[in-house]
Write a protein that holds these residues in place. Structure first.
Motif, PDB file in Angstrom:
ATOM      1  N   ILE A 748      -5.930  -5.282   8.109  1.00 57.95           N
ATOM      2  CA  ILE A 748      -4.563  -5.745   7.881  1.00 57.95           C
ATOM      3  C   ILE A 748      -4.554  -7.267   7.806  1.00 57.95           C
ATOM      4  CG2 ILE A 748      -2.208  -5.814   8.841  1.00 57.95           C
ATOM      5  CD1 ILE A 748      -3.106  -3.087   7.758  1.00 57.95           C
ATOM      6  N   TYR A 794       3.186  -7.549   2.827  1.00 61.77           N
ATOM      7  CA  TYR A 794       3.159  -6.103   2.622  1.00 61.77           C
ATOM      8  C   TYR A 794       4.499  -5.645   2.039  1.00 61.77           C
ATOM      9  CZ  TYR A 794      -1.348  -5.636   4.834  1.00 61.77           C
ATOM     10  OH  TYR A 794      -2.697  -5.742   5.096  1.00 61.77           O
ATOM     11  N   ASP A 798       5.387   0.073   2.619  1.00 61.90           N
ATOM     12  CA  ASP A 798       4.151   0.267   3.378  1.00 61.90           C
ATOM     13  C   ASP A 798       4.421   0.563   4.850  1.00 61.90           C
ATOM     14  OD1 ASP A 798       2.243  -0.082   1.367  1.00 61.90           O
ATOM     15  OD2 ASP A 798       2.317  -2.268   1.543  1.00 61.90           O
ATOM     16  N   ASN A 838       1.422   3.670   5.504  1.00 64.92           N
ATOM     17  CA  ASN A 838       0.251   2.796   5.588  1.00 64.92           C
ATOM     18  C   ASN A 838       0.202   2.062   6.924  1.00 64.92           C
ATOM     19  OD1 ASN A 838      -0.702   3.523   3.057  1.00 64.92           O
ATOM     20  ND2 ASN A 838       0.512   1.950   2.018  1.00 64.92           N
TER      21      ASN A 838
END
Length: 911
Positions: A748, A794, A798, A838
């Protein structure tokens, strides 16, 4: 008004009936098979007379014939028809099947044909018609006398030829069914006693099941799920309310089991309702209930003044005379109410009286007038129900699935109980489905194969391949798939294989059932790659790719046989007559007990006709469904249309999310024709929802696995980063392997960890609706969301923010920047079952001095919460308290977090 259940025929009833009326009036008399006529008022009366089915014995004339008799040729021809067509043939005829068809001097051949026809009609178990057929059968005095003579004659020689044995067997079956429905006549019980006495001459086969019949009319258990006024007030004992069968009868294992399942259904529905009524009677929270839209005063029931011309869903309306302040709340309530919801109305919170009404389809124009279409199903201690101020509330649990499943279990035949050997008898050896003959050659995407040797190139890993083979070779197959192990992928390929081989195997349409609409849509998108012959029942699909499969888009009266149109028209005429009769009793109600009892009887007769209309609706759908490859619906919808499965005689039923489905709902989807059941799910995740804490949540899926029934286990997951899936082992799963794909996820952005738990001890707060929130956690996750979107770049899609508590969901939405409130998904853990994201942000909420952790003691909910994330999982909660309160579950999880150095007081930003 939304509806989670399929009700297309209600919604288009005006249009369809107008079309039928036009057709009926325009068509001239044709050949008898296609004779349809319009329905002037007297036709309804004739139909009532015809369907009263009061059998009479008329002596034959000198030529041995009586008027209105079906000939031997006609009876023989009818027996060659499919049972549904036979039903349409006899019910649309002017001649009465139950009058003068068997006379004293008739041959055994004619008697046998007549008995075969009655048995075939009764075996359909047509709701609303079944009791009529059985009642008429039990009053066939000439027929029962002939059976008595036949039984005595065969017993005298201690020998029974095949034809006579079949007649006696069918008669015995109908005697048992008539007893179960409470319509068996005294002559019928006398014949039962003769069976008991003489049947041992035939080695006892004909006596089986008859020992339980005592000679007293059985009570009909179908209506018992409706709450009585005494039950709601706590004056009726639970045991007395539940099914009490004759002591000998409950020695029958199937009957005993079905009684237990019915009683669980009743408790599950009624306990929350009784609890709510008791709260209302105390009058302590009345204002709060009104503010929450749970209680409405000044409600009125009104009769459509044009009811003589109106359609069935436009007869009785409910309207609340709300204040300006509550008007908008009432409109919102109207838009959200589901068809099939049970409404309770009373004149005061002392509950001296009660009206129960079921919500039906309401025309958009009426909704704009704030009116809701309802059907009155029960009334207690109240005569005229119209135009008087009433207090109204809805049952806390959605009622229709309970009603449908309870009624099915009340009337279904116990002699051929499907999958009994596994569900009841505890057998562990599972043979292949009956239609899967030894050495059968199958096809998978044009590749031929046999069950001994699967084709190369199957799109499965080893555990999926094993489950695929076992699903095809076990007539009762259970597949357990932990999160991300490809349950849906496997199910889709199984259905694809069954579709490709359906004609060769003779399975009929494959029935696919899921617990939620989201899962159903996802499933059908994938199945539609293989077939377009799909029929989706239930609420409209949100996915445009499969909306074309919705049954509502396929209404075509031209597909419907003329005889069914005629019966539909006539039964609707009958409903109008019964309704008009009831309105006359309301208008002339004088307050006497006699007047009250007449009203109740008329109401019950009306409801019986309504049940026949529901059955005819299912027969309409049968003609739409019978040539499809796949019929798909949620289990809630299946509770309504389960009768359709019997009509179709479908052999294969696939249950997705099977561990979330109550056992009784599984039973209601199986029929004596079911030869193959595939249950796919995971009992380690969410269990079945129950309205009452007293009702066990264990599913049939879990019960049978615990009992040792062989099952297939998927063990390779394709969703979670390994550090996330490790949280589930060993506290929830013994083993869960990771595919190479999840090991290759990118880290991430701008975060030092892909998995992290923020530990705190900030106290929770309890909200007015008894839910729980934690303002600190909401703030922490709101800031993390903003960081992930603005800094780490993001997408909103997500991210999903989850919590076990509804109050916390609202709290988090308020804490989020306004620009994210409608774009970032914030949901309950339960509602996210079967879904993934996600990046998951999880708020555990609980933090208090007493160590109470509520939902977080439930391994099933914790499993779902920890297994939704693909790339990253960020959690905030009081881990120290969780470990102390329930170390068995939380200590292994904490240990995994510590091993990953993933616990701290703040999220590890790497900027």
């Amino acid at each position: 008004m939304s509806s989670s259940d399929e009700d297309w025929f209600n919604q288009d009833e005006d249009k369809l009936l107008q079309g039928l009326e036009k057709t009926l009036k325009s068509q001239e008399l044709r050949a008898n098979e296609e004779h349809i006529e319009s329905c002037p008022p007297e036709v309804g009366g004739h139909y009532l007379k015809q369907l009263s089915l009061e059998a009479s014995s008329v002596s034959a004339g000198s030529d041995g014939k009586a008027s209105g008799r079906f000939s031997l040729t006609e009876l023989t021809k009818a027996l060659k028809m499919p049972a549904v067509d036979m039903f349409l043939y006899f019910l649309s005829e002017d001649r009465d099947l139950f009058v003068n068809q068997v006379l004293a001097n008739d041959s055994v051949k004619r008697v046998g044909l007549f008995v075969d026809i009655l048995w075939s009609l009764c075996e359909l178990e047509l709701g609303g018609f079944d009791e009529i057929f059985l009642s008429a059968f039990s009053r066939q005095t000439v027929l029962l006398d002939k059976i008595k003579n036949l039984l005595q004659a065969k017993a005298a020689v201690a020998k029974c030829d095949a034809d006579s044995a079949l007649i006696l067997s069918h008669i015995k079956w109908m005697l048992l069914r008539a007893h179960k429905h409470g319509v068996l006549s005294r002559q019928g019980y006398e014949l039962v006693e003769l069976y008991k006495k003489l049947a041992p001459s035939f080695k006892g086969e004909l006596a089986e099941g008859l020992d339980a019949l005592s000679g007293n009319l059985s009570h009909n258990v179908k209506g018992q799920i409706y709450p009585t006024l005494d039950r709601l007030l706590g004056k009726e004992d639970t045991k007395a309310f539940n099914d009490e069968e004759n002591e000998l009868l409950v020695t029958n294992k199937v009957v005993q089991y079905l009684n237990a399942q019915r009683n669980l259904l009743k408790e599950d529905f009624l306990d929350p309702l009784i609890e709510f009524v008791q709260q209302l009677r105390s009058e302590t929270d009345v204002d709060e209930f009104k503010q929450q839209g749970l209680l409405w005063s000044n409600a009125h029931l009104s009769l459509n003044p044009q009811f003589a011309e109106a359609q069935r869903h436009s007869l009785v309306f409910l309207k609340v005379n709300s204040t300006e302040a509550s008007k908008n709340d009432y409109k919102i309530w109207l838009q959200s109410i589901k068809s099939g919801t049970l409404l309770c109305l009373t004149t005061s919170l002392a509950f001296d009286d009660l009206i129960l009404a079921s919500v039906g389809y309401t025309e958009p124009e009426k909704l704009k007038e704030d009116c809701l279409s309802v059907q009155i199903v029960k009334q207690y201690n109240i005569g005229n129900i119209y135009d008087r101020p009433l207090i109204m509330f809805q049952a806390p649990v959605f009622f229709e699935p309970y009603l449908r499943v309870h009624n099915y279990l009340s009337t279904c035949s116990t002699e051929q109980f499907p999958m009994r050997r596994y569900i009841l008898d505890g057998e562990l050896e599972i043979p292949p489905p009956a239609y899967m003959k030894p050495g059968v050659k199958l096809c998978f995407n044009t590749k031929p194969f046999t069950l001994d040797k699967l084709p190369d190139g199957l799109p499965f890993n080893e555990s999926q391949k094993t489950a695929f083979k076992e699903a095809l070779t076990r007539e009762f197959s259970i597949i357990q798939g932990p999160p991300g192990t490809g349950k849906t992928h496997l199910s889709v390929e199984l259905v694809n294989t069954l579709i490709q081989n359906a004609k060769a195997l003779g399975t009929g349409p494959i029935i696919v059932l899921t617990y939620t609409n989201n899962s159903l849509d996802k499933f059908l998108v994938k199945v539609s790659q293989y077939t377009q012959e799909i029929l989706r029942f239930g609420s409209q699909s949100r996915d445009p790719q499969i909306s074309k499969f919705n049954v509502r888009t396929m209404i075509n009266p031209d597909l419907v046989p003329p005889r069914l149109k005629r019966i539909w028209w006539l039964v609707n005429c009958e409903y109008k007559e019964k309704f008009q009769n009831l309105q006359g009793l309301y208008a002339n109600f004088d307050g006497s007990e006699d007047s009250y009892q007449q009203t109740l009887a008329a109401q019950e007769q009306l409801n019986q006709v309504a049940e026949r209309i529901e059955t005819l609706r299912m027969i309409f759908q049968f003609f739409l469904a019978r040539d499809k490859d796949v019929l798909a619906m949620t289990t809630t919808c299946a509770a309504r249309v389960n009768f359709l499965f019997r009509l179709l005689q479908s052999k294969c039923v696939v249950f997705e999310e099977a561990a979330e489905i109550q056992e009784a709902h599984i039973l209601a989807c199986l029929t004596p024709h079911t030869e193959h059941v595939i249950l796919v799910g995971d009992h380690k995740q969410l269990q079945p929802f129950t309205g009452s804490s007293k009702v066990p949540q264990i599913s049939l899926f879990e019960r049978l696995i615990v009992a040792g029934l062989p099952f297939s286990l998927l063990n390779l997951q394709y969703r979670m980063r390994p550090c996330i899936s490790d949280l589930l082992v060993p506290s929830i799963y013994d083993e869960l392997l990771c595919s190479e794909s999840v090991k290759a996820y990118d880290n991430i952005r701008l975060m030092a960890k892909n998995l992290y738990f923020v530990q705190h001890n900030q106290t929770e707060q309890r909200t007015t609706d008894m839910s729980i929130e934690n303002l600190y956690e909401a703030g922490v996750l709101a800031k993390l969301t903003e960081f992930l979107i603005q800094k780490a770049k993001y997408k909103h899609s997500d991210i999903a923010i989850l919590s076990p508590y509804n109050a916390q969901i609202e709290c988090i939405k308020k804490a989020l920047p306004r620009m994210y409130r409608s774009t970032v998904q914030v949901a309950s853990v339960d509602s996210f079952q079967g879904l993934e994201a996600n990046i998951v942000l999880l708020s555990l909420v609980r933090s208090n001095a007493s160590g109470q952790i509520g939902f977080l003691r439930l391994a099933n909910r914790v499993c779902v919460a920890l297994s939704r994330a693909r790339w990253a999982l960020y959690i905030v909660g009081n881990l120290e308290m969780l470990q102390q309160s329930y170390p068995k579950l939380w200590s292994p999880i904490a240990q995994r977090l510590e091993e990953n150095n993933a616990i701290g007081e703040a999220f590890p930003f790497s900027t």
